[in-house]
Scaffold this motif. Structure first.
Motif, PDB file in Angstrom:
ATOM      1  N   ALA A   1       0.839  -1.197   0.000  1.00 35.81           N
ATOM      2  CA  ALA A   1       0.000   0.000   0.000  1.00 35.81           C
ATOM      3  C   ALA A   1       0.874   1.248   0.000  1.00 35.81           C
ATOM      4  N   THR A   2       0.529   2.205  -0.827  1.00 34.22           N
ATOM      5  CA  THR A   2       1.244   3.480  -0.879  1.00 34.22           C
ATOM      6  C   THR A   2       0.319   4.659  -0.583  1.00 34.22           C
ATOM      7  N   THR A   3      -0.980   4.394  -0.505  1.00 37.98           N
ATOM      8  CA  THR A   3      -1.969   5.435  -0.196  1.00 37.98           C
ATOM      9  C   THR A   3      -2.814   4.966   0.975  1.00 37.98           C
ATOM     10  N   ILE A   4      -3.519   5.883   1.594  1.00 39.91           N
ATOM     11  CA  ILE A   4      -4.411   5.513   2.698  1.00 39.91           C
ATOM     12  C   ILE A   4      -5.681   4.882   2.152  1.00 39.91           C
ATOM     13  N   THR A   5      -6.235   5.443   1.098  1.00 44.63           N
ATOM     14  CA  THR A   5      -7.462   4.931   0.497  1.00 44.63           C
ATOM     15  C   THR A   5      -7.129   3.796  -0.465  1.00 44.63           C
ATOM     16  N   PRO A   6      -7.686   2.603  -0.257  1.00 40.08           N
ATOM     17  CA  PRO A   6      -7.382   1.474  -1.152  1.00 40.08           C
ATOM     18  C   PRO A   6      -8.063   1.628  -2.502  1.00 40.08           C
ATOM     19  N   PRO A   7      -7.589   0.922  -3.519  1.00 37.03           N
ATOM     20  CA  PRO A   7      -8.157   1.064  -4.866  1.00 37.03           C
ATOM     21  C   PRO A   7      -9.640   0.728  -4.958  1.00 37.03           C
ATOM     22  N   ALA A   8     -10.151  -0.133  -4.084  1.00 38.60           N
ATOM     23  CA  ALA A   8     -11.546  -0.549  -4.171  1.00 38.60           C
ATOM     24  C   ALA A   8     -12.521   0.520  -3.697  1.00 38.60           C
TER      25      ALA A   8
END
Length: 561
Positions: free
Chosen positions: A352-359
């Motif tokens: 993970a590189t962001t807080i919000t996941p792709p889904a």
């Protein structure tokens, strides 16, 4: 919602329904398993740790939230896991979704007829007002913060036991309830789908009354509770299916077997002996993955995409994490490829590189702390530490759950940070008390591994903001583990929440994620996917990496097992 894995959660893994906070949605759902369910029989849940709380004013994580759907009802709720749009918010005890006033400050709901508690007493607007107002109790109301954040109340209102009726909630008659909001909130129907927005008989539930007992409004009620060992639910004879369009409630009973080692759970599900043909659990252990590829098990395997983010929150009120350069250094140094391996490989997790996941709606793809192969950039990290005089390193304490997967993740972080002279001391906390501990600022250490799931999927408004809004820091039930209180961050949250164009707001939430990660109050670690192995007699099982809908699961043959 803490995934409580986060938002997790009883804990994330604890509930064995998948963690990691905060109420999960169904973008991370798998395909249904088995034939159509039939009414009757006993469904079994095998899990590692106890639920956080039976009291929905206290608990708030993916596992316990799924449990709450079996025993409690609210005005609204998330749609069933097998619905055409399982992320939708739909009426539950209300005849319809709420009616907002023209200025958006008042929301009105009408209750259905025939609603009762498990003792046969009627549920009216008065019981709803009382139950909902428990969220303001300073000791009990440590669960979901959304009611307190949106419904108008005096600063000194301390819940029904200390302050009486809630001044921001009106009950003009038995079937009508009216909420007055602090400011317009177009997603208020989603707020009332939170687990603490449920009714209770007036005067009940003070102190620890609901620690070991419940008063149910859903299709099941508590028969037996042995903390840390067993929960048995039986049918609530006063629940009327005609008033409930979501819960199917196929089984006659549910048994939650608690305190099992993860490897033991997997062995039992693979063997499928006796009542275990009627059992479900959380995600399988990484070590089991290769074994379930065998032809006799592969047909039972279910998968679900990542819907939550596992992260390391850093306490910005404690040195040296009060320096942004140090927090940024941690993001550079962490070896996410190693974390992925420690968590079972690419079948079970993605870096993970962001807080919000792709889904989740509103995700923006970015990486502010890149490395060539995902193994971290210790040179860049050491450069940042040197800039603030910490080239010789430092030591910090990392809170983790007493759960093998998290311990493996923590050891990966230890090894990665050792390369930049940083010593990580692990503070192992029992899973059943983990979220309460790290959510109490006076008890949390320098950093913690946890997870977070959105509370509803219609927008990303519940993904990043609860983790960084400094105005929401509380003495108990605190979700802003970093204790970040940045004026620019707080102001931007208000600006995006005021946007009426949901699509534009979601774009803005993605950009906000990037803004927050520039301050690095946390280090995103993984998006953990799920692989599940239900018993061969289980039907309509649709696993979710945030919250699995237990209310639609049943057995193919209720007499089996």
């Amino acid at each position: 919602m803490l995934k409580k894995l986060t938002r997790a959660p009883a804990a994330l893994v604890a509930a064995a329904l998948l963690l990691t906070a905060c109420s999960g949605q169904n973008d991370g759902a798998g395909d249904a398993a088995g034939d159509d369910p039939v009414a009757g029989g006993t469904m079994h849940m095998l899990q590692n740790a106890d639920f956080s709380y039976l009291d929905p004013a206290r608990g708030w994580d993916g596992g316990v939230n799924a449990f709450y759907r079996l025993v409690y009802r609210g005005l609204t709720m998330q749609a069933s896991g097998d619905a055409e749009d399982p992320n939708a918010i739909v009426p539950d005890m209300a005849e319809s979704l709420g009616t907002a006033s023209e200025d958006g400050l008042t929301w009105t709901y009408t209750l259905k007829d025939g609603l009762k508690f498990d003792n046969g007493d009627p549920i009216t607007s008065a019981e709803l007002e009382f139950g909902i107002s428990r969220a303001w109790d300073p000791e009990i109301g440590i669960g979901s913060p959304w009611l307190k954040n949106t419904v108008e109340a005096p600063a000194d209102y301390a819940g029904p036991y200390q302050s009486g009726d809630h001044p921001g909630i009106e009950t003009p008659d038995e079937h009508t309830i009216v909420f007055h909001l602090v400011k317009p909130f177009p997603e208020f129907d989603s707020v009332l789908a939170q687990p603490n927005a449920v009714p209770f008989p007036i005067g009940t539930g003070a102190g620890d009354e609901f620690i070991n007992d419940i008063i149910a409004s859903g299709p099941y009620t508590l028969d037996t509770y042995t903390p840390g060992s067993l929960i048995k639910l039986v049918r609530n004879e006063h629940w009327d299916a005609a008033t409930d369009d979501v819960r199917k409630a196929y089984p006659d009973a549910w048994e939650f077997e608690i305190g099992l080692d993860g490897a033991t759970i997997d062995e039992r599900l693979m063997a499928g002996q006796g009542a275990d043909v009627n059992a479900i659990s959380g995600r399988i252990q990484p070590a089991t993955l290769a074994r379930i590829q065998s032809p006799d098990l592969a047909d039972r395997v279910e998968t679900a995409d990542a819907y939550c983010t596992t992260y390391m929150g850093m306490n910005t009120t404690k040195a040296p994490f009060d320096q942004v350069e140090v927090r940024q250094a941690m993001n550079y140094a962490i070896d996410r490829a190693s974390l992925q391996t420690a968590s079972g490989g690419n079948q079970l997790a993605d870096p993970a590189t962001t807080i919000t996941p792709p889904a989740v709606n509103g995700h923006k793809d970015f990486d502010l702390y890149p490395s060539d192969d995902g193994t971290g950039d210790p040179d860049k990290a050491l450069e940042l530490l040197t800039s603030v005089g910490l080239q010789d390193g430092f030591s910090f304490t990392l809170d983790i759950r007493s759960q093998p997967a998290m311990q493996a993740q923590a050891e990966s972080i230890q090894q990665a940070l050792a390369k930049i002279n940083v010593e990580v001391v692990l503070n192992v906390i029992d899973t059943s008390t983990y979220y309460e501990t790290i959510g109490t600022p006076s008890q949390q250490s320098d950093a913690a591994i946890t997870g977070w799931c959105p509370d509803w999927a219609s927008s990303a408004s519940t993904m990043v903001p609860p983790l960084v809004d400094g105005r929401l820091i509380t003495d108990k039930g605190n979700n802003n583990l970093a204790q970040l209180n940045d004026e620019g961050v707080n102001a931007r949250i208000d600006e995006i929440k005021a946007m009426t164009d949901l699509d534009a707001a979601n774009v803005a939430w993605g950009e906000f994620d990037e803004q927050v990660m520039g301050l690095a109050p946390m280090a995103p670690l993984l998006w953990e996917k799920g692989v599940f192995l239900p018993g061969e007699n289980v039907a309509n099982y649709i696993p979710n990496t945030s919250m699995t809908d237990l209310t639609i699961i049943g057995l193919k043959d209720p007499s089996a097992g």
